[in-house]
Design a protein around this motif. Structure first.
Motif, PDB file in Angstrom:
ATOM      1  N   TYR A  35     -14.883  48.540  45.848  1.00  0.00           N
ATOM      2  CA  TYR A  35     -15.776  47.927  44.885  1.00  0.00           C
ATOM      3  C   TYR A  35     -17.090  48.681  44.722  1.00  0.00           C
ATOM      4  CZ  TYR A  35     -17.824  45.843  49.058  1.00  0.00           C
ATOM      5  OH  TYR A  35     -18.381  45.629  50.277  1.00  0.00           O
ATOM      6  N   THR A  36     -17.374  49.655  45.611  1.00  0.00           N
ATOM      7  CA  THR A  36     -18.659  50.359  45.481  1.00  0.00           C
ATOM      8  C   THR A  36     -18.599  51.485  44.462  1.00  0.00           C
ATOM      9  OG1 THR A  36     -18.210  51.975  47.199  1.00  0.00           O
ATOM     10  CG2 THR A  36     -19.172  49.899  47.907  1.00  0.00           C
ATOM     11  N   LEU A  37     -17.388  51.798  43.999  1.00  0.00           N
ATOM     12  CA  LEU A  37     -17.271  52.923  43.068  1.00  0.00           C
ATOM     13  C   LEU A  37     -17.542  52.470  41.648  1.00  0.00           C
ATOM     14  CD1 LEU A  37     -14.164  54.774  44.495  1.00  0.00           C
ATOM     15  CD2 LEU A  37     -16.573  55.222  44.883  1.00  0.00           C
ATOM     16  N   GLN A  38     -18.803  52.324  41.342  1.00  0.00           N
ATOM     17  CA  GLN A  38     -19.201  51.815  40.037  1.00  0.00           C
ATOM     18  C   GLN A  38     -20.246  52.727  39.452  1.00  0.00           C
ATOM     19  OE1 GLN A  38     -19.539  48.848  38.071  1.00  0.00           O
ATOM     20  NE2 GLN A  38     -21.692  48.864  37.576  1.00  0.00           N
ATOM     21  N   GLY A  39     -20.272  52.835  38.158  1.00  0.00           N
ATOM     22  CA  GLY A  39     -21.299  53.609  37.472  1.00  0.00           C
ATOM     23  C   GLY A  39     -21.338  55.042  37.948  1.00  0.00           C
ATOM     24  N   ARG A 319     -30.228  36.422  50.811  1.00  0.00           N
ATOM     25  CA  ARG A 319     -30.043  37.834  51.112  1.00  0.00           C
ATOM     26  C   ARG A 319     -31.375  38.416  51.576  1.00  0.00           C
ATOM     27  NH1 ARG A 319     -25.495  40.371  48.932  1.00  0.00           N
ATOM     28  NH2 ARG A 319     -24.344  39.076  47.462  1.00  0.00           N
ATOM     29  N   LYS A 322     -30.676  43.555  48.943  1.00  0.00           N
ATOM     30  CA  LYS A 322     -29.826  43.306  47.782  1.00  0.00           C
ATOM     31  C   LYS A 322     -28.378  43.527  48.163  1.00  0.00           C
ATOM     32  CE  LYS A 322     -33.201  44.441  44.240  1.00  0.00           C
ATOM     33  NZ  LYS A 322     -33.183  43.260  43.374  1.00  0.00           N
ATOM     34  N   MET A 323     -28.144  44.515  48.997  1.00  0.00           N
ATOM     35  CA  MET A 323     -26.798  44.737  49.523  1.00  0.00           C
ATOM     36  C   MET A 323     -26.929  45.493  50.843  1.00  0.00           C
ATOM     37  SD  MET A 323     -23.497  46.503  47.681  1.00  0.00           S
ATOM     38  CE  MET A 323     -23.540  45.625  46.151  1.00  0.00           C
ATOM     39  N   LEU A 332     -29.261  49.934  44.628  1.00  0.00           N
ATOM     40  CA  LEU A 332     -29.406  48.833  43.676  1.00  0.00           C
ATOM     41  C   LEU A 332     -30.822  48.706  43.131  1.00  0.00           C
ATOM     42  CD1 LEU A 332     -27.164  45.994  45.116  1.00  0.00           C
ATOM     43  CD2 LEU A 332     -26.972  47.051  42.891  1.00  0.00           C
TER      44      LEU A 332
ATOM     45  N   GLU B  55     -27.600  37.444  41.918  1.00  0.00           N
ATOM     46  CA  GLU B  55     -26.234  37.420  42.428  1.00  0.00           C
ATOM     47  C   GLU B  55     -25.245  37.878  41.352  1.00  0.00           C
ATOM     48  OE1 GLU B  55     -26.124  36.892  45.614  1.00  0.00           O
ATOM     49  OE2 GLU B  55     -23.996  37.362  45.635  1.00  0.00           O
ATOM     50  N   ILE B  58     -25.290  41.562  41.408  1.00  0.00           N
ATOM     51  CA  ILE B  58     -24.587  42.147  42.559  1.00  0.00           C
ATOM     52  C   ILE B  58     -23.073  42.010  42.377  1.00  0.00           C
ATOM     53  CG2 ILE B  58     -24.181  41.859  45.044  1.00  0.00           C
ATOM     54  CD1 ILE B  58     -27.229  41.179  45.207  1.00  0.00           C
ATOM     55  N   SER B  60     -21.457  41.742  39.577  1.00  0.00           N
ATOM     56  CA  SER B  60     -21.065  42.655  38.493  1.00  0.00           C
ATOM     57  C   SER B  60     -20.945  44.080  39.009  1.00  0.00           C
ATOM     58  CB  SER B  60     -22.099  42.580  37.373  1.00  0.00           C
ATOM     59  OG  SER B  60     -21.933  43.639  36.483  1.00  0.00           O
ATOM     60  N   THR B  61     -21.892  44.482  39.867  1.00  0.00           N
ATOM     61  CA  THR B  61     -21.865  45.844  40.412  1.00  0.00           C
ATOM     62  C   THR B  61     -20.704  46.020  41.382  1.00  0.00           C
ATOM     63  OG1 THR B  61     -24.258  45.856  40.242  1.00  0.00           O
ATOM     64  CG2 THR B  61     -23.279  47.557  41.600  1.00  0.00           C
ATOM     65  N   GLN B  62     -20.537  45.029  42.265  1.00  0.00           N
ATOM     66  CA  GLN B  62     -19.494  45.147  43.294  1.00  0.00           C
ATOM     67  C   GLN B  62     -18.102  45.275  42.691  1.00  0.00           C
ATOM     68  OE1 GLN B  62     -19.881  41.774  45.926  1.00  0.00           O
ATOM     69  NE2 GLN B  62     -20.582  43.085  47.563  1.00  0.00           N
ATOM     70  N   HIS B  64     -17.223  46.063  39.495  1.00  0.00           N
ATOM     71  CA  HIS B  64     -17.094  46.919  38.293  1.00  0.00           C
ATOM     72  C   HIS B  64     -16.947  46.080  37.030  1.00  0.00           C
ATOM     73  CE1 HIS B  64     -14.772  50.076  40.908  1.00  0.00           C
ATOM     74  NE2 HIS B  64     -15.498  49.285  41.650  1.00  0.00           N
ATOM     75  N   PHE B  68     -23.927  44.626  33.633  1.00  0.00           N
ATOM     76  CA  PHE B  68     -25.190  45.356  33.631  1.00  0.00           C
ATOM     77  C   PHE B  68     -24.949  46.842  33.398  1.00  0.00           C
ATOM     78  CE2 PHE B  68     -26.313  41.492  35.700  1.00  0.00           C
ATOM     79  CZ  PHE B  68     -27.652  41.308  35.380  1.00  0.00           C
TER      80      PHE B  68
END
Lengths: 361, 259
Positions: A35-39, A319, A322-323, A332, B55, B58, B60-62, B64, B68
């Protein structure tokens, strides 16, 4: 110095071969499982994993050929190999393995009650503590249904730690039963050195594993950590470990050269668990166990960020970052990967210098 | 009137601070079915608007999900408030009735009386030690309708005395399930009680629910609350599901928090 040069040259020679093999057998990072492979990080999909094999192989080859010593290098290499093997299994299962069906305690209790076969009832009852352990440890890991699970990793790391503790306690002699205290000499802790060693080996291996998330971060930080260890092993008179540490540095130089962004390959658990274990063992072997949080500062900061995040999340419902681990937090808030890695390297270098200074006082 | 910060907070729930997209009304989410334990308060329907947006970012990012832009600073262009609400509902993000009321009252009492309502309120006795400690650590998550309607925390108020900051509690609104509801009185003027609440109506389908305003027009001052005219979304009588829920409630009261 010769071992450093030898390891570096061998590393550069083996890197293209390893890359070819990893591509050939498609040991690549898959976006759908990560899930970290974004953007911006999306380009990492398709990069070979298990690049840490380069360091492991080079250290193994150079040490076995030129620095093999049953008293000093035998066990560090063995423990590193066990951890690397564990990491390799995880990497391979993550790439090739299917989804695993994982029971929770409630499910097991239901099965004990309702299963038609009596021996399966006994099986579920016997394995219930293991299931509970899995559920307990799962709060520290992100949800994943592939590869080796957190509880299994901890168990195997415990074995690596126990082997190290046995070696230090029974093979290295009375001098190694003492624990060096910064600014205050040493105290003889006797058998209590065993749990201390197991704890530090497990903790450091996981810390390095957790920090391995950005191109070049772990490689560069480990070079500085092992450089600190090489200097300290020399100044402490435990010179048998100096060439060993230099070998690791040489292999890491070659690895990091190919791992900086855009990475030709990534370390994978095979490298991070193996080298994390080795970092802890080499610090323990020169009796600088309590300096580990400084020698591996970035790794410890990263693992503490995860622990604090879990604490805040579970107990306070909020939290802290953020992560977690920490490098994702900075991503982030908008820092780019290079900026994070460079800054972490600088901090790591500074803290290793402080650690060496503390040790030499 | 509620305090200005409490009003601002309510407005934020009506218009969640998603960067680049205005008018995202906070959906309803109740943790009863999912039963998440030891989770972020945002994920159990008790978060503040800022926490809910954070949240969403986060998640949305996690996963994909492309809500955003890559640097997370702003929502993607051409997203409508409905797209974002759908995303939130599909990922169990929203607020439930007591979470909403607790968050607003907390801000209201801090501003108006300098008292943290969530710290003052009675949740569990010290004899239930573990629960008690958890309620100290996470008060907002442990405040539910029954806690708000407890005589140790609030007193009943007559219809004619209702004022902003009072709550309308409905206990046992379902014949078989243990379902309660709470609404917050936002203002009382011209014989109209203006309330706001987080709720779900079956007629609105999967994606229509969330924070909503409504009024209770006092047409029979001497009668009880259920005899008055309840209006929400311009619907009254049998079409107003909030009114139907209030009618089904075994206990329907206006209460004032003891602070």
């Amino acid at each position: 110095m010769l071992l450093l040069i030898g390891a570096t040259v061998l590393g550069f020679a083996l890197a293209p071969i390893l890359t070819t093999i990893l591509y050939k057998y498609k040991i690549l990072r898959k976006a759908e499982f990560d899930y970290t492979l974004q953007g911006e990080r999306g380009v990492k999909a398709g990069t070979p994993v298990m690049g840490g094999l380069l360091v492991i192989f080079v250290v193994l080859i150079i040490t076995m050929l030129f620095n093999w010593d049953r008293r000093y290098t035998y066990v560090p290499i063995g423990a590193m190999a066990i951890s690397a093997l564990l990491g390799a299994s995880d990497d391979l299962l993550n790439v090739f393995g299917g989804k695993r069906r994982l029971r929770n305690v409630r499910h097991s209790l239901t099965l004990i009650r309702v299963h038609r076969k009596w021996f399966m009832k006994i099986w579920h009852a016997v394995t219930l503590p293991w299931t509970a352990f899995r559920e307990l440890t799962s709060i520290f890991g992100s949800k994943q249904d592939r590869g080796i699970q957190t509880h299994e990793k901890l168990f195997l790391q415990f074995i690596a730690g126990a082997i190290t503790a046995w070696w230090v306690y029974s093979k290295l002699g009375q001098n190694w039963h003492t624990l060096w205290i910064p600014f205050d000499g040493s105290i003889d802790v006797g058998w209590f050195i065993i749990p201390i060693i197991i704890f530090f080996v497990m903790f450091t291996a996981n810390a390095v594993n957790i920090a391995d998330g950005l191109d070049g971060l772990v490689g560069g930080s480990l070079i500085m950590a092992f450089l600190g260890l090489a200097i300290l092993s020399w100044t402490e008179g435990r010179t048998a470990f100096t060439p060993f540490n230099m070998t690791v540095i040489g292999a890491l130089i070659a690895y990091t050269y190919f791992n900086v962004k855009p990475a030709r390959f990534q370390m994978g658990d095979v490298g991070s668990l193996g080298l994390g274990t080795l970092l802890a063992i080499n610090a323990i072997a020169i009796n600088k166990t309590l300096l580990l949080p400084l020698l591996g500062f970035i790794f410890y900061i990263e693992i503490f960020s995860v622990i604090l995040q879990v604490f805040f999340r579970r107990l306070l419902g909020r939290r802290l970052f953020k992560m977690a681990p920490l490098h994702h937090h900075f991503e982030l808030i908008g820092w780019n990967e290079e900026k994070i890695v460079m800054r972490f390297w600088i901090i790591q270098a500074f803290v290793v210098i402080v650690a060496v200074w503390i040790a030499l006082r | 009137m509620l305090s200005s910060l409490a009003e601002e907070l309510i407005d934020e729930y009506f218009n969640l601070p998603f960067p680049g997209v205005a008018g995202v009304r906070c959906p309803y989410f109740n943790n009863t079915r999912k039963r998440s334990r030891g989770q972020l308060r945002t994920l159990v329907g008790k978060g503040t608007p800022k926490e809910i947006v954070e949240e969403s970012k986060i998640i949305s990012t996690q996963y994909h999900l492309g809500i955003f832009e890559n640097d997370c600073s702003v929502c993607k262009q051409n997203l409508t408030p409905d797209d974002i609400r759908k995303f939130m509902i599909d990922h169990d993000l929203g607020i439930e009735c007591s979470g909403f009321v607790s968050q607003v009252l907390r801000v209201h009492y801090i501003e108006s009386k300098g008292v943290d309502f969530a710290r003052k309120i009675y949740i569990y006795p010290i004899s239930k030690f573990l629960r008690y400690v958890i309620s100290i650590l996470r008060p907002i998550e442990n405040i539910n309708v029954q806690v708000l309607a407890d005589d140790r925390n609030s007193t009943t108020v007559n219809l004619g005395e209702a004022a902003a900051g009072d709550i309308i509690t409905m206990l046992d609104t379902h014949p078989t399930k243990k379902i309660n509801h709470v609404m917050l009185i936002r203002d009382v003027k011209d014989n109209k009680i203006q309330y706001v609440h987080a709720r779900t109506w079956s007629s609105e389908g999967r994606y229509g629910h969330g924070i909503m305003n409504g009024t209770i027009e006092i047409i029979y001052p001497k009668d009880n609350l259920i005899s008055q005219r309840w209006t929400e979304k311009n619907l009254s009588g049998e079409q107003n599901e909030t009114f139907l829920e209030a009618r089904r409630a075994k206990v329907l009261q206006i209460r004032r928090v003891k602070i």
